[in-house]
Design a protein around this motif. Structure first.
Motif, PDB file in Angstrom:
ATOM      1  N   GLN A  95      31.897 -20.975 -12.816  1.00  0.00           N
ATOM      2  CA  GLN A  95      31.154 -20.852 -11.564  1.00  0.00           C
ATOM      3  C   GLN A  95      29.675 -20.551 -11.811  1.00  0.00           C
ATOM      4  O   GLN A  95      28.809 -21.041 -11.068  1.00  0.00           O
ATOM      5  N   LYS A  96      29.369 -19.789 -12.853  1.00  0.00           N
ATOM      6  CA  LYS A  96      27.968 -19.495 -13.184  1.00  0.00           C
ATOM      7  C   LYS A  96      27.215 -20.776 -13.521  1.00  0.00           C
ATOM      8  O   LYS A  96      26.074 -20.980 -13.106  1.00  0.00           O
ATOM      9  N   VAL A  97      27.870 -21.639 -14.290  1.00  0.00           N
ATOM     10  CA  VAL A  97      27.254 -22.919 -14.657  1.00  0.00           C
ATOM     11  C   VAL A  97      27.093 -23.795 -13.419  1.00  0.00           C
ATOM     12  O   VAL A  97      26.043 -24.414 -13.215  1.00  0.00           O
ATOM     13  N   ILE A  98      28.138 -23.839 -12.578  1.00  0.00           N
ATOM     14  CA  ILE A  98      28.075 -24.637 -11.346  1.00  0.00           C
ATOM     15  C   ILE A  98      26.926 -24.165 -10.463  1.00  0.00           C
ATOM     16  O   ILE A  98      26.133 -24.982  -9.963  1.00  0.00           O
ATOM     17  N   ASP A  99      26.787 -22.855 -10.280  1.00  0.00           N
ATOM     18  CA  ASP A  99      25.730 -22.304  -9.424  1.00  0.00           C
ATOM     19  C   ASP A  99      24.349 -22.692  -9.947  1.00  0.00           C
ATOM     20  O   ASP A  99      23.456 -23.053  -9.162  1.00  0.00           O
ATOM     21  N   ARG A 100      24.178 -22.625 -11.272  1.00  0.00           N
ATOM     22  CA  ARG A 100      22.890 -22.983 -11.877  1.00  0.00           C
ATOM     23  C   ARG A 100      22.577 -24.462 -11.662  1.00  0.00           C
ATOM     24  O   ARG A 100      21.467 -24.826 -11.289  1.00  0.00           O
ATOM     25  N   GLU A 101      23.568 -25.309 -11.869  1.00  0.00           N
ATOM     26  CA  GLU A 101      23.337 -26.751 -11.751  1.00  0.00           C
ATOM     27  C   GLU A 101      23.141 -27.184 -10.298  1.00  0.00           C
ATOM     28  O   GLU A 101      22.360 -28.097 -10.028  1.00  0.00           O
ATOM     29  N   VAL A 102      23.825 -26.540  -9.373  1.00  0.00           N
ATOM     30  CA  VAL A 102      23.635 -26.852  -7.948  1.00  0.00           C
ATOM     31  C   VAL A 102      22.203 -26.521  -7.529  1.00  0.00           C
ATOM     32  O   VAL A 102      21.576 -27.262  -6.761  1.00  0.00           O
ATOM     33  N   LYS A 103      21.671 -25.417  -8.047  1.00  0.00           N
ATOM     34  CA  LYS A 103      20.289 -25.041  -7.746  1.00  0.00           C
ATOM     35  C   LYS A 103      19.323 -26.122  -8.239  1.00  0.00           C
ATOM     36  O   LYS A 103      18.373 -26.495  -7.541  1.00  0.00           O
ATOM     37  N   ILE A 104      19.578 -26.643  -9.436  1.00  0.00           N
ATOM     38  CA  ILE A 104      18.742 -27.718  -9.988  1.00  0.00           C
ATOM     39  C   ILE A 104      18.878 -28.981  -9.149  1.00  0.00           C
ATOM     40  O   ILE A 104      17.886 -29.663  -8.863  1.00  0.00           O
ATOM     41  N   LEU A 105      20.097 -29.305  -8.734  1.00  0.00           N
ATOM     42  CA  LEU A 105      20.319 -30.491  -7.894  1.00  0.00           C
ATOM     43  C   LEU A 105      19.537 -30.399  -6.589  1.00  0.00           C
ATOM     44  O   LEU A 105      18.913 -31.377  -6.151  1.00  0.00           O
ATOM     45  N   LYS A 106      19.568 -29.238  -5.957  1.00  0.00           N
ATOM     46  CA  LYS A 106      18.859 -29.057  -4.689  1.00  0.00           C
ATOM     47  C   LYS A 106      17.348 -29.184  -4.874  1.00  0.00           C
ATOM     48  O   LYS A 106      16.652 -29.786  -4.043  1.00  0.00           O
ATOM     49  N   GLU A 107      16.852 -28.640  -5.979  1.00  0.00           N
ATOM     50  CA  GLU A 107      15.415 -28.733  -6.247  1.00  0.00           C
ATOM     51  C   GLU A 107      15.009 -30.180  -6.529  1.00  0.00           C
ATOM     52  O   GLU A 107      13.968 -30.649  -6.058  1.00  0.00           O
TER      53      GLU A 107
END
Length: 215
Positions: A95-107
């Motif tokens: 989940q930590k990795v998912i949260d980080r990558e979702v933030k990058i996707l949104k940016e």
């Protein structure tokens, strides 16, 4: 075949796709960042629209190049259960990795696409492009996302794909077009003379200058 750069690979790949030029409901989608320069050359040759389909690899903590899965902008996931189990990656680490990558996707969606929703591909012929496919984690997530929208057809186009992944991807789409399917595959970069990291500016500039703009 060794490609000079992503533009050269896209030009060669476009020659294999020219018969789609007559399709009036055609859309080319590139996977950022490296897939965009390849996709741009294809969209230009086919005189059709180009957009970015945002997907991020989920890298193993401490070994980020090793994919344990991938995730799309709207949260569709593809996970490699074998890697998750063998490396004992629990739900919290994942989940930590998912949260980080979702933030990058949104940016990246803000930077590249002005926060527009994911491309609407219903009843369209979609050519999905990347600069190369190794394990196939990101392309599988992209395919899974596209299928939820019921396109007319999904064509995956890539300059090079590992033989181990070829049949798997081919079975998931209508057509798979590639130039090289090597038996021995160490990485996408070995198939390019110039494989510099594609910058955000390059992606933005190519999307802005693509043949047609999407609303």
């Amino acid at each position: 075949m060794i490609f000079h750069n992503r533009q050269h690979a896209g030009q060669l790949l476009a020659q294999k796709l020219l018969h789609y030029k007559s399709d009036k409901n055609l859309l080319v989608l590139g996977l950022p960042r490296g897939g965009i320069p390849v996709a741009f050359e294809i969209a230009k040759a086919l005189e059709t629209s180009l957009d970015a389909l945002l997907v991020r690899k989920l890298g193993v903590p401490g070994e980020e190049e090793l994919a344990m899965g991938a995730i799309t902008l709207n949260g569709i996931k593809v996970l490699n259960q074998e890697i998750l189990q063998s490396l004992e990656i629990n739900e919290e680490k994942l989940q930590k990795v998912i949260d980080r990558e979702v933030k990058i996707l949104k940016e990246r969606n803000r930077l590249y696409r002005n926060n527009r929703p994911i491309p609407d591909v219903k009843n369209l012929t979609v050519i999905l492009v990347d600069d190369g496919i190794a394990t196939g984690a990101t392309i599988k997530a992209a395919i899974k996302l596209l299928k939820t929208q019921k396109p007319k057809a999904i064509i995956v186009a890539t300059p090079v794909i590992s033989q181990a992944t070829y049949e798997d991807i081919k079975s998931q789409v209508d057509v798979l077009i590639c130039l090289e399917v090597p038996q021995v595959f160490y990485g996408v970069g070995e198939w390019y003379l110039d494989f510099h990291q594609t910058s955000d500016k390059e992606v933005i500039d190519l999307l802005k200058s693509s043949p047609q703009k999407l609303c």
